[in-house]
Write a protein that holds these residues in place. Structure first.
Motif, PDB file in Angstrom:
ATOM      1  N   THR A   9      63.073  45.412 -22.345  1.00 17.56           N
ATOM      2  CA  THR A   9      63.017  44.578 -23.547  1.00 17.56           C
ATOM      3  C   THR A   9      64.379  44.488 -24.210  1.00 17.56           C
ATOM      4  O   THR A   9      64.805  43.405 -24.641  1.00 17.56           O
TER       5      THR A   9
ATOM      6  N   GLY B 126      52.064  38.079 -26.566  1.00 12.59           N
ATOM      7  CA  GLY B 126      52.891  37.910 -25.385  1.00 12.59           C
ATOM      8  C   GLY B 126      52.505  36.688 -24.575  1.00 12.59           C
ATOM      9  O   GLY B 126      53.372  35.968 -24.062  1.00 12.59           O
TER      10      GLY B 126
ATOM     11  N   ASP C 219      66.492  42.257 -22.212  1.00 14.89           N
ATOM     12  CA  ASP C 219      66.044  40.882 -22.408  1.00 14.89           C
ATOM     13  C   ASP C 219      66.612  40.301 -23.691  1.00 14.89           C
ATOM     14  O   ASP C 219      67.030  39.138 -23.739  1.00 14.89           O
ATOM     15  N   PHE C 220      66.643  41.103 -24.748  1.00 13.20           N
ATOM     16  CA  PHE C 220      67.222  40.644 -26.015  1.00 13.20           C
ATOM     17  C   PHE C 220      68.688  40.251 -25.815  1.00 13.20           C
ATOM     18  O   PHE C 220      69.141  39.194 -26.302  1.00 13.20           O
TER      19      PHE C 220
ATOM     20  N   ASP D 279      53.804  33.668 -26.385  1.00 13.11           N
ATOM     21  CA  ASP D 279      55.258  33.585 -26.245  1.00 13.11           C
ATOM     22  C   ASP D 279      55.634  33.046 -24.868  1.00 13.11           C
ATOM     23  O   ASP D 279      56.503  32.175 -24.739  1.00 13.11           O
TER      24      ASP D 279
ATOM     25  N   HIS E 141      61.478  39.413 -17.205  1.00 11.65           N
ATOM     26  CA  HIS E 141      60.106  39.123 -17.606  1.00 11.65           C
ATOM     27  C   HIS E 141      59.118  39.545 -16.525  1.00 11.65           C
ATOM     28  O   HIS E 141      58.061  40.125 -16.826  1.00 11.65           O
TER      29      HIS E 141
ATOM     30  N   GLU F 278      68.937  36.983 -23.737  1.00 15.80           N
ATOM     31  CA  GLU F 278      68.570  35.796 -24.522  1.00 15.80           C
ATOM     32  C   GLU F 278      69.711  35.392 -25.448  1.00 15.80           C
ATOM     33  O   GLU F 278      70.024  34.206 -25.585  1.00 15.80           O
TER      34      GLU F 278
ATOM     35  N   HIS G 286      59.180  37.696 -31.425  1.00 17.59           N
ATOM     36  CA  HIS G 286      59.764  38.821 -30.702  1.00 17.59           C
ATOM     37  C   HIS G 286      59.863  40.058 -31.600  1.00 17.59           C
ATOM     38  O   HIS G 286      59.663  41.194 -31.144  1.00 17.59           O
ATOM     39  N   THR G 287      60.167  39.837 -32.876  1.00 10.57           N
ATOM     40  CA  THR G 287      60.215  40.953 -33.821  1.00 10.57           C
ATOM     41  C   THR G 287      58.845  41.586 -33.984  1.00 10.57           C
ATOM     42  O   THR G 287      58.705  42.820 -33.977  1.00 10.57           O
TER      43      THR G 287
ATOM     44  N   THR H 115      57.980  43.598 -30.952  1.00  9.94           N
ATOM     45  CA  THR H 115      58.701  44.875 -30.933  1.00  9.94           C
ATOM     46  C   THR H 115      58.061  45.886 -31.871  1.00  9.94           C
ATOM     47  O   THR H 115      57.891  47.066 -31.521  1.00  9.94           O
TER      48      THR H 115
ATOM     49  N   GLU I  51      60.375  31.876 -32.453  1.00 12.32           N
ATOM     50  CA  GLU I  51      60.414  32.762 -31.294  1.00 12.32           C
ATOM     51  C   GLU I  51      61.050  34.101 -31.666  1.00 12.32           C
ATOM     52  O   GLU I  51      60.588  35.163 -31.226  1.00 12.32           O
ATOM     53  N   ARG I  52      62.097  34.069 -32.496  1.00 11.73           N
ATOM     54  CA  ARG I  52      62.705  35.326 -32.946  1.00 11.73           C
ATOM     55  C   ARG I  52      61.707  36.140 -33.768  1.00 11.73           C
ATOM     56  O   ARG I  52      61.617  37.364 -33.631  1.00 11.73           O
TER      57      ARG I  52
END
Length: 491
Positions: free
Chosen positions: A80, A15, A83-84, A18, A42, A87, A101-102, A105, A97-98
């Motif tokens: 979250t 995090g 946020d997805f 990121d 955030h 974005e 994020h995966t 998660t 970045e994807r």
């Protein structure tokens, strides 16, 4: 609990990376009005993480407190997901970045699976917050908590500021698209530091603006419905009336090392766009009146022996040096528009200084912390220009029919790097104590080090000769203005 703490540590590290790399350095969310809702999400998520880090490190949450902690974890999951969606609505995420994020998660899902039985056991006990430290792990997680709480406060402040800016900004009137007869200004690189300021200035004047961008989501979210956003020039019909083209496209030069692949990227991001623009001009039923194409003072190459000899627009390039060859290639392609009767202005920018983006914020942070440094001998020229004058010169070039050819977009106040960093530090009431020798920089950065160690004393002869009056001609006044502006924005 050891496995839970391990997963949370992985979550904290990923995090933090990121936030710093993607949100702060690449997407620059705190400077984008369109990111204010994402930043609010955030900030809320980071506040919850701080509670989780600190709470699990020191306490057992029994009874009703266990239900409260479970509710916070569910709320974080909802944030979250929101946020997805945000974005995907406002910006195009890079692949890494994807992927990150995966992984975040998945890691959070594993954490929920492990902590659920612990919470259930606590829930069945009488309500109480029982002190249960975990030796050094508790102190480590206290540090995590302080870090994410600090970031939450930082994002909250940025969110409040961006909402204030959005409220003060006048919404642009809806503009007709496509085949409208109202002349338009086409801007490439519009989501960049100078480009976004230019588009905002044009829109305030009620002008019709077309934006070419790789990230249409971000551009539409940033500029609103009054700006026509396209991700390919083929989307612009030949009947469209385009009065002026401003080409600011290009990947950031100072960043990753200048490997062969990086050089090709830097060249393609500028030259390919310029070639495509000239192709569009040929296709239009009526060619634009003017093309303002961004180049840089790097056209003149590295200044030998840190010379402060003035370089006006007649000074030659230095073939064989990458920054000079890059600028020369851009200008060569831009000049092809002259054959179509288009007036071409080749704008050679120095370092653009402005509050909220560009080179100034990071340099200002270093200066405020007492980390400003003289680079090498410090005698190398440091050409600069205030953002207001960068936009002003572009608008001046668009409007003045007699201005064409190269234009040095630099302030008339020529300073050395040492003078620049000392003036920047002085604007915060600091002094410069650090000195970075040039040799390590040249070894680490290779030819890219010339951007830091070998400047060009470009002078704005063409702009002054044609009557442009700089809004911020002196460095000290420009830096003092940033401090004043920052103070006003806090009110």
């Amino acid at each position: 609990m050891n496995t839970i703490f391990l997963l949370l540590s992985v979550q904290a590290v990923m995090g933090a990376f990121d936030n710093l790399w993607h949100h702060e350095l690449e997407a620059r969310l705190p400077q984008r009005i369109s990111a204010r809702y994402e930043l609010a999400l955030h900030a809320a998520r980071e506040a919850i993480y701080g509670i989780v880090f600190f709470g699990l490190a020191w306490f057992e949450w029994r009874g009703a407190f266990a239900a409260l902690l479970a509710a916070l974890l569910v709320i974080e999951l909802g944030i979250t997901l929101a946020d997805f969606l945000e974005e995907d609505r406002t910006r195009r995420l890079p692949p890494f970045e994807r992927l990150l994020h995966t992984l975040l998660t998945i890691s959070y899902g594993l954490f929920l699976g492990l902590v659920a039985p612990v919470l259930w056991g606590w829930l069945l006990q009488p309500t109480a917050m029982v002190l249960a430290p975990h030796d050094w792990v508790s102190w480590l997680f206290t540090a995590y908590a302080v870090g994410v709480w600090a970031w939450s406060v930082r994002n909250t402040i940025a969110t409040v500021h961006l909402y204030r800016v959005a409220a003060q900004a006048q919404p642009p009137a809806l503009q007709p698209r496509g085949l409208s007869t109202q002349p338009a200004t086409l801007v490439t690189g519009a989501t960049g530091f100078v480009g976004s300021a230019l588009v905002a200035d044009l829109v305030r004047d009620g002008q019709r603006v077309i934006v070419l961008t790789r990230d249409a989501l971000q551009a539409r979210a940033s500029f609103g419905p009054g700006v026509w956003v396209v991700d390919t020039l083929d989307a612009i019909p030949s009947e469209t009336t385009i009065d002026a083209v401003v080409n600011l496209a290009g990947a950031r030069v100072l960043g990753m090392p200048w490997t062969q692949a990086r050089r090709r990227q830097l060249l393609a991001s500028r030259v390919d766009t310029t070639v495509a623009l000239v192709r569009l001009m040929r296709r239009l039923q009526k060619a634009p009146r003017v093309l303002v194409s961004a180049s840089a003072v790097g056209f003149y190459g590295a200044s030998p022996n840190a010379s402060m000899e003035p370089l006006d627009e007649t000074a030659p390039p230095r073939p064989g040096e990458f920054q000079s060859d890059l600028c020369a290639a851009i200008e060569h392609e831009a000049r092809r528009a002259e054959a179509l009767g288009v007036r071409v202005v080749r704008m050679r920018f120095g370092v653009v200084l402005g509050h909220g983006g560009g080179a100034y914020p990071m340099q200002a942070l270093a200066a405020r912390l007492g980390l400003g440094a003289v680079l090498g001998h410090g005698r190398q020229p440091a050409p600069w220009i205030h953002l207001a004058d960068a936009v002003g010169l572009v608008r001046f070039a668009m409007a003045h029919q007699t201005l064409q050819g190269p234009v040095n977009a630099v302030a008339p106040d020529a300073v050395t790097q040492a003078t620049f960093v000392q003036a920047l530090a002085a604007s915060f009431g600091r002094r410069v104590w650090l000195h970075m020798p040039g040799l390590p920089l040249r070894v680490m950065l290779g030819e890219m080090s010339t951007l830091l160690l070998d400047g060009q004393n470009a002078v704005p002869s063409a702009a002054l000769a044609h009557g442009y009056r700089f809004l911020n001609p002196r460095l000290d006044d420009a830096l003092a203005g940033f401090i004043t502006l920052r103070g006003l924005m806090k009110v």
